[in-house]
Design a protein around this motif. Structure first.
Motif, PDB file in Angstrom:
ATOM      1  N   GLU A 193      -8.886   9.110 -36.814  1.00 36.78           N
ATOM      2  CA  GLU A 193     -10.345   9.181 -36.815  1.00 36.78           C
ATOM      3  C   GLU A 193     -10.852   9.745 -35.510  1.00 36.78           C
ATOM      4  OE1 GLU A 193     -12.726   6.358 -39.693  1.00 36.78           O
ATOM      5  OE2 GLU A 193     -11.877   5.259 -38.019  1.00 36.78           O
ATOM      6  N   LEU A 194     -11.840  10.640 -35.635  1.00 35.43           N
ATOM      7  CA  LEU A 194     -12.468  11.266 -34.487  1.00 35.43           C
ATOM      8  C   LEU A 194     -13.853  10.672 -34.300  1.00 35.43           C
ATOM      9  CD1 LEU A 194     -11.812  14.971 -35.496  1.00 35.43           C
ATOM     10  CD2 LEU A 194     -10.330  13.495 -34.125  1.00 35.43           C
ATOM     11  N   SER A 195     -14.285  10.581 -33.075  1.00 42.39           N
ATOM     12  CA  SER A 195     -15.656  10.201 -32.762  1.00 42.39           C
ATOM     13  C   SER A 195     -15.933  10.649 -31.342  1.00 42.39           C
ATOM     14  CB  SER A 195     -15.871   8.696 -32.913  1.00 42.39           C
ATOM     15  OG  SER A 195     -15.083   7.991 -31.981  1.00 42.39           O
ATOM     16  N   GLN A 196     -17.174  10.509 -30.936  1.00 43.63           N
ATOM     17  CA  GLN A 196     -17.514  10.778 -29.542  1.00 43.63           C
ATOM     18  C   GLN A 196     -18.832  10.093 -29.219  1.00 43.63           C
ATOM     19  OE1 GLN A 196     -17.627  15.017 -29.061  1.00 43.63           O
ATOM     20  NE2 GLN A 196     -19.729  15.188 -29.695  1.00 43.63           N
ATOM     21  N   CYS A 197     -18.984   9.788 -27.946  1.00 44.19           N
ATOM     22  CA  CYS A 197     -20.252   9.231 -27.484  1.00 44.19           C
ATOM     23  C   CYS A 197     -20.529   9.810 -26.104  1.00 44.19           C
ATOM     24  CB  CYS A 197     -20.226   7.711 -27.452  1.00 44.19           C
ATOM     25  SG  CYS A 197     -19.334   6.973 -26.085  1.00 44.19           S
ATOM     26  N   GLY A 198     -21.743   9.685 -25.670  1.00 48.62           N
ATOM     27  CA  GLY A 198     -22.120  10.190 -24.360  1.00 48.62           C
ATOM     28  C   GLY A 198     -21.602   9.308 -23.234  1.00 48.62           C
ATOM     29  N   VAL A 199     -21.773   9.773 -22.009  1.00 53.41           N
ATOM     30  CA  VAL A 199     -21.301   9.028 -20.842  1.00 53.41           C
ATOM     31  C   VAL A 199     -22.040   7.708 -20.664  1.00 53.41           C
ATOM     32  CG1 VAL A 199     -20.517  11.087 -19.627  1.00 53.41           C
ATOM     33  CG2 VAL A 199     -22.850  10.283 -19.297  1.00 53.41           C
ATOM     34  N   GLU A 200     -23.198   7.565 -21.338  1.00 46.26           N
ATOM     35  CA  GLU A 200     -23.970   6.327 -21.221  1.00 46.26           C
ATOM     36  C   GLU A 200     -23.421   5.207 -22.101  1.00 46.26           C
ATOM     37  OE1 GLU A 200     -25.559   8.706 -24.580  1.00 46.26           O
ATOM     38  OE2 GLU A 200     -25.081   9.197 -22.499  1.00 46.26           O
ATOM     39  N   GLY A 201     -22.429   5.498 -22.965  1.00 45.33           N
ATOM     40  CA  GLY A 201     -21.897   4.487 -23.874  1.00 45.33           C
ATOM     41  C   GLY A 201     -22.763   4.370 -25.109  1.00 45.33           C
ATOM     42  N   ILE A 202     -22.613   3.265 -25.826  1.00 42.21           N
ATOM     43  CA  ILE A 202     -23.395   3.059 -27.047  1.00 42.21           C
ATOM     44  C   ILE A 202     -23.926   1.632 -27.095  1.00 42.21           C
ATOM     45  CG2 ILE A 202     -22.024   4.728 -28.358  1.00 42.21           C
ATOM     46  CD1 ILE A 202     -20.879   2.164 -29.867  1.00 42.21           C
ATOM     47  N   THR A 203     -24.937   1.448 -27.887  1.00 38.47           N
ATOM     48  CA  THR A 203     -25.410   0.119 -28.250  1.00 38.47           C
ATOM     49  C   THR A 203     -25.291   0.031 -29.762  1.00 38.47           C
ATOM     50  OG1 THR A 203     -26.923   0.038 -26.373  1.00 38.47           O
ATOM     51  CG2 THR A 203     -27.338  -1.501 -28.183  1.00 38.47           C
ATOM     52  N   THR A 204     -24.547  -0.953 -30.236  1.00 36.32           N
ATOM     53  CA  THR A 204     -24.349  -1.110 -31.675  1.00 36.32           C
ATOM     54  C   THR A 204     -25.655  -1.501 -32.348  1.00 36.32           C
ATOM     55  OG1 THR A 204     -23.795  -3.445 -31.498  1.00 36.32           O
ATOM     56  CG2 THR A 204     -21.960  -1.861 -31.306  1.00 36.32           C
ATOM     57  N   HIS A 205     -25.681  -1.418 -33.671  1.00 38.40           N
ATOM     58  CA  HIS A 205     -26.901  -1.757 -34.395  1.00 38.40           C
ATOM     59  C   HIS A 205     -27.253  -3.242 -34.265  1.00 38.40           C
ATOM     60  CE1 HIS A 205     -23.870  -2.608 -37.525  1.00 38.40           C
ATOM     61  NE2 HIS A 205     -24.733  -3.456 -37.999  1.00 38.40           N
ATOM     62  N   CYS A 245      -0.629  18.439 -37.367  1.00 35.98           N
ATOM     63  CA  CYS A 245      -0.903  19.519 -36.410  1.00 35.98           C
ATOM     64  C   CYS A 245      -1.743  20.630 -37.036  1.00 35.98           C
ATOM     65  CB  CYS A 245       0.404  20.086 -35.863  1.00 35.98           C
ATOM     66  SG  CYS A 245       1.232  18.963 -34.721  1.00 35.98           S
ATOM     67  N   ALA A 246      -1.607  20.826 -38.339  1.00 37.47           N
ATOM     68  CA  ALA A 246      -2.396  21.848 -39.018  1.00 37.47           C
ATOM     69  C   ALA A 246      -3.886  21.495 -39.018  1.00 37.47           C
ATOM     70  CB  ALA A 246      -1.905  22.025 -40.455  1.00 37.47           C
ATOM     71  N   HIS A 247      -4.224  20.244 -38.706  1.00 42.09           N
ATOM     72  CA  HIS A 247      -5.622  19.805 -38.693  1.00 42.09           C
ATOM     73  C   HIS A 247      -6.242  19.802 -37.292  1.00 42.09           C
ATOM     74  CE1 HIS A 247      -6.056  18.645 -42.893  1.00 42.09           C
ATOM     75  NE2 HIS A 247      -4.793  18.282 -42.831  1.00 42.09           N
ATOM     76  N   ILE A 248      -5.534  20.268 -36.290  1.00 45.59           N
ATOM     77  CA  ILE A 248      -6.066  20.270 -34.918  1.00 45.59           C
ATOM     78  C   ILE A 248      -7.326  21.129 -34.828  1.00 45.59           C
ATOM     79  CG2 ILE A 248      -5.584  20.911 -32.528  1.00 45.59           C
ATOM     80  CD1 ILE A 248      -4.206  18.311 -33.562  1.00 45.59           C
ATOM     81  N   ASP A 249      -7.349  22.285 -35.488  1.00 46.35           N
ATOM     82  CA  ASP A 249      -8.557  23.121 -35.480  1.00 46.35           C
ATOM     83  C   ASP A 249      -9.746  22.399 -36.100  1.00 46.35           C
ATOM     84  OD1 ASP A 249      -7.235  25.173 -34.228  1.00 46.35           O
ATOM     85  OD2 ASP A 249      -6.903  26.329 -36.055  1.00 46.35           O
ATOM     86  N   GLU A 250      -9.481  21.618 -37.131  1.00 44.30           N
ATOM     87  CA  GLU A 250     -10.538  20.820 -37.758  1.00 44.30           C
ATOM     88  C   GLU A 250     -11.140  19.846 -36.744  1.00 44.30           C
ATOM     89  OE1 GLU A 250     -10.756  17.218 -41.021  1.00 44.30           O
ATOM     90  OE2 GLU A 250      -9.097  18.643 -41.156  1.00 44.30           O
ATOM     91  N   ALA A 251     -10.309  19.222 -35.931  1.00 41.76           N
ATOM     92  CA  ALA A 251     -10.788  18.291 -34.901  1.00 41.76           C
ATOM     93  C   ALA A 251     -11.645  19.031 -33.882  1.00 41.76           C
ATOM     94  CB  ALA A 251      -9.605  17.611 -34.214  1.00 41.76           C
ATOM     95  N   GLU A 252     -11.188  20.170 -33.438  1.00 39.22           N
ATOM     96  CA  GLU A 252     -11.956  20.954 -32.459  1.00 39.22           C
ATOM     97  C   GLU A 252     -13.323  21.346 -33.008  1.00 39.22           C
ATOM     98  OE1 GLU A 252     -11.266  21.534 -29.337  1.00 39.22           O
ATOM     99  OE2 GLU A 252      -9.236  20.712 -29.349  1.00 39.22           O
ATOM    100  N   ARG A 253     -13.351  21.765 -34.281  1.00 35.79           N
ATOM    101  CA  ARG A 253     -14.636  22.147 -34.899  1.00 35.79           C
ATOM    102  C   ARG A 253     -15.559  20.930 -35.023  1.00 35.79           C
ATOM    103  NH1 ARG A 253     -11.154  24.929 -38.182  1.00 35.79           N
ATOM    104  NH2 ARG A 253     -11.375  23.377 -39.842  1.00 35.79           N
ATOM    105  N   TRP A 254     -15.006  19.781 -35.418  1.00 37.77           N
ATOM    106  CA  TRP A 254     -15.839  18.585 -35.581  1.00 37.77           C
ATOM    107  C   TRP A 254     -16.452  18.181 -34.236  1.00 37.77           C
ATOM    108  CZ3 TRP A 254     -16.366  13.591 -33.886  1.00 37.77           C
ATOM    109  CH2 TRP A 254     -17.236  12.796 -34.627  1.00 37.77           C
ATOM    110  N   TRP A 255     -15.633  18.136 -33.183  1.00 32.18           N
ATOM    111  CA  TRP A 255     -16.151  17.761 -31.860  1.00 32.18           C
ATOM    112  C   TRP A 255     -17.197  18.763 -31.374  1.00 32.18           C
ATOM    113  CZ3 TRP A 255     -10.593  16.212 -30.740  1.00 32.18           C
ATOM    114  CH2 TRP A 255     -10.453  14.821 -30.778  1.00 32.18           C
ATOM    115  N   ALA A 256     -16.976  20.047 -31.635  1.00 35.77           N
ATOM    116  CA  ALA A 256     -17.920  21.069 -31.185  1.00 35.77           C
ATOM    117  C   ALA A 256     -19.269  20.950 -31.892  1.00 35.77           C
ATOM    118  CB  ALA A 256     -17.337  22.464 -31.425  1.00 35.77           C
ATOM    119  N   ASN A 257     -19.273  20.455 -33.130  1.00 39.15           N
ATOM    120  CA  ASN A 257     -20.503  20.355 -33.909  1.00 39.15           C
ATOM    121  C   ASN A 257     -21.126  18.964 -33.901  1.00 39.15           C
ATOM    122  OD1 ASN A 257     -20.566  23.083 -34.791  1.00 39.15           O
ATOM    123  ND2 ASN A 257     -18.886  22.605 -36.177  1.00 39.15           N
ATOM    124  N   SER A 258     -20.537  18.037 -33.196  1.00 43.01           N
ATOM    125  CA  SER A 258     -21.067  16.655 -33.174  1.00 43.01           C
ATOM    126  C   SER A 258     -21.946  16.416 -31.978  1.00 43.01           C
ATOM    127  CB  SER A 258     -19.915  15.664 -33.171  1.00 43.01           C
ATOM    128  OG  SER A 258     -19.237  15.721 -34.385  1.00 43.01           O
TER     129      SER A 258
END
Length: 90
Positions: free
Chosen positions: A15-27, A77-90
């Protein structure tokens, strides 16, 4: 990025995700710093499983169906490009 193994068989999800340097606050109001946050801390619409067809879609990399670990690794490994695209668009 997190890896979750199937406790009932030989498979895993990435699973991929990302958050900003400020962290997150859950719901529910819990603050989680960027240095300790994991993909599972984020809402499902803020993460992506490699190999899935889209939001709320599942995909497991399996090696209990006759595939050798090397074949599964090549598939991952064939899905590495998919990860790069997801991070770039998130």
């Amino acid at each position: 990025m997190t890896v979750q193994f199937d406790r009932h068989g030989r498979g895993f999800v990435v699973e991929l995700s990302q958050c900003g340097v400020e962290g997150i606050t859950t719901h529910w109001g819990k603050f989680i710093s960027a240095s300790t946050v994991t993909a599972h801390d984020l809402h499902p619409n803020q993460r992506h499983r490699l190999g899935s067809l889209g939001p709320n879609s599942d995909h497991w990399f399996r090696f209990d169906d006759g595939n050798s670990p090397m074949v599964v690794a090549d598939t991952l490994c064939a899905h590495i490009d998919e990860a790069e695209r997801w991070w770039a668009n998130s």
